[in-house]
Design an enzyme around this catalytic site. Sequence first.
Site, mmCIF file in Angstrom:
data_model
loop_
_atom_site.group_PDB
_atom_site.id
_atom_site.type_symbol
_atom_site.label_atom_id
_atom_site.label_comp_id
_atom_site.label_asym_id
_atom_site.label_seq_id
_atom_site.Cartn_x
_atom_site.Cartn_y
_atom_site.Cartn_z
ATOM 1 N N ASP A 1 30.418 55.596 65.939
ATOM 2 C CA ASP A 1 30.806 56.339 67.133
ATOM 3 C C ASP A 1 32.315 56.502 67.211
ATOM 4 O O ASP A 1 33.063 55.750 66.601
ATOM 5 C CB ASP A 1 30.344 55.614 68.402
ATOM 6 C CG ASP A 1 31.069 54.278 68.576
ATOM 7 O OD1 ASP A 1 32.155 54.257 69.198
ATOM 8 O OD2 ASP A 1 30.582 53.254 68.070
ATOM 9 N N GLY B 1 34.704 49.869 66.294
ATOM 10 C CA GLY B 1 33.740 50.958 66.372
ATOM 11 C C GLY B 1 33.656 51.683 65.045
ATOM 12 O O GLY B 1 33.857 51.093 63.986
ATOM 13 N N GLU B 2 33.339 52.965 65.102
ATOM 14 C CA GLU B 2 33.213 53.835 63.931
ATOM 15 C C GLU B 2 32.006 53.515 63.070
ATOM 16 O O GLU B 2 31.690 54.219 62.128
ATOM 17 C CB GLU B 2 34.463 53.768 63.031
ATOM 18 C CG GLU B 2 35.763 54.115 63.718
ATOM 19 C CD GLU B 2 36.967 54.004 62.782
ATOM 20 O OE1 GLU B 2 36.761 53.777 61.564
ATOM 21 O OE2 GLU B 2 38.101 54.145 63.257
ATOM 22 N N GLY B 3 31.313 52.403 63.328
ATOM 23 C CA GLY B 3 30.267 51.917 62.443
ATOM 24 C C GLY B 3 30.777 50.883 61.468
ATOM 25 O O GLY B 3 30.050 50.465 60.557
#
Length: 357
Positions: free
Chosen positions: A179, A320-322
């Site tokens: 995300d 975040g970002e995975g």
Amino acid sequence: MTDELFDELVQRVRATSDQAASDGRALQDQLTKPRGSLGVLEDLGVQLCAIAGSCPPPVPEPVTIAVFAGDHGVVAEGVTPWPQEVTAQMVANFCGEGAAINVIARHVGAEVVVVDVGVATSIPGPASGLLRRNVALGTKNLAFEAAMTSDEVAAALAVGVDVANGALARGAGLLVTGDMGIGNTTASAALIAALTGSSPEQVTGRGTGIDDETLARKIRVIESALARLGTEASPRRVLAELGGLEIAAMAGFIIAGAAARVPIVIDGVIAVAAALCAGSLAPASRSYLIAGHRSSAPGATVGLGHLELTPLLDLSLRLGEGSGAALAVPLVQAAAKILREMATFESAGVSDNEVVE
């Protein structure tokens, strides 16, 4: 995707296989090791059997990491020091393969798919490979009104389903959530509070590193939104009132993966909020979830507890970002390979002297 088609998808999310899980546990006990000595990896292997409906399970590969990006109107309340334009700038960075998730994905051999589901500002540069599925230019301010309309929720869910189906069509055996969205820790904390019955103070963290004054403001915003919501709201209304376009898309992504009996590794607090949303819409989807890591955000621990998920890693990550989920990919694959490749006591000619009381 119409509501009827989405409901049909939800109906295809079935319980995982108890028989395959039992077979997986029995096989774990026959492998050349003391029973239980591989700890959580043994539990994970059993879960992979249950998800696939077979023992041993297939190795979950190839891997697709979907990074959904969206903006949040609540940034107008001063809940973050970061300007909204950073969302678009980071999307461009993902597309240029210069972000942490790109580095980690290359390391674990995963594909990264970047999706604009609700970015509010212009994305700089060519943004090569970007999936442009923009539903709206960000959400509305959840402090005063519903973040999304019901139509926007439906459209964002459909984006997530479409991205998952695309990955599955390319042969993906493991889906990973990612995300990006300035202000999304506020939306996530609000969702986690609403869906777990926790207080805003219990689930609200400092996000990118806000000070005490900003944290207090963030909590007040969430309190206001929850008061407007009430206690009898449907899962879709909770998502519409409090959520984000990227969070709704992640929920659709999770549900589509579960419908295809594919494991889904979730990331930090934003993904936990999306997983709670997916679980409220399709309760059986929870059995397909693997918690990649424990985010340092307090809402992540609360949400994981509610989902009854044990995180594989605990590295104090809050990016975040995975990123944390991607780091866990080799562990997930190792859990399957242990069941597929490790010798049993019988096949190796090793005495099993385990005493079971």
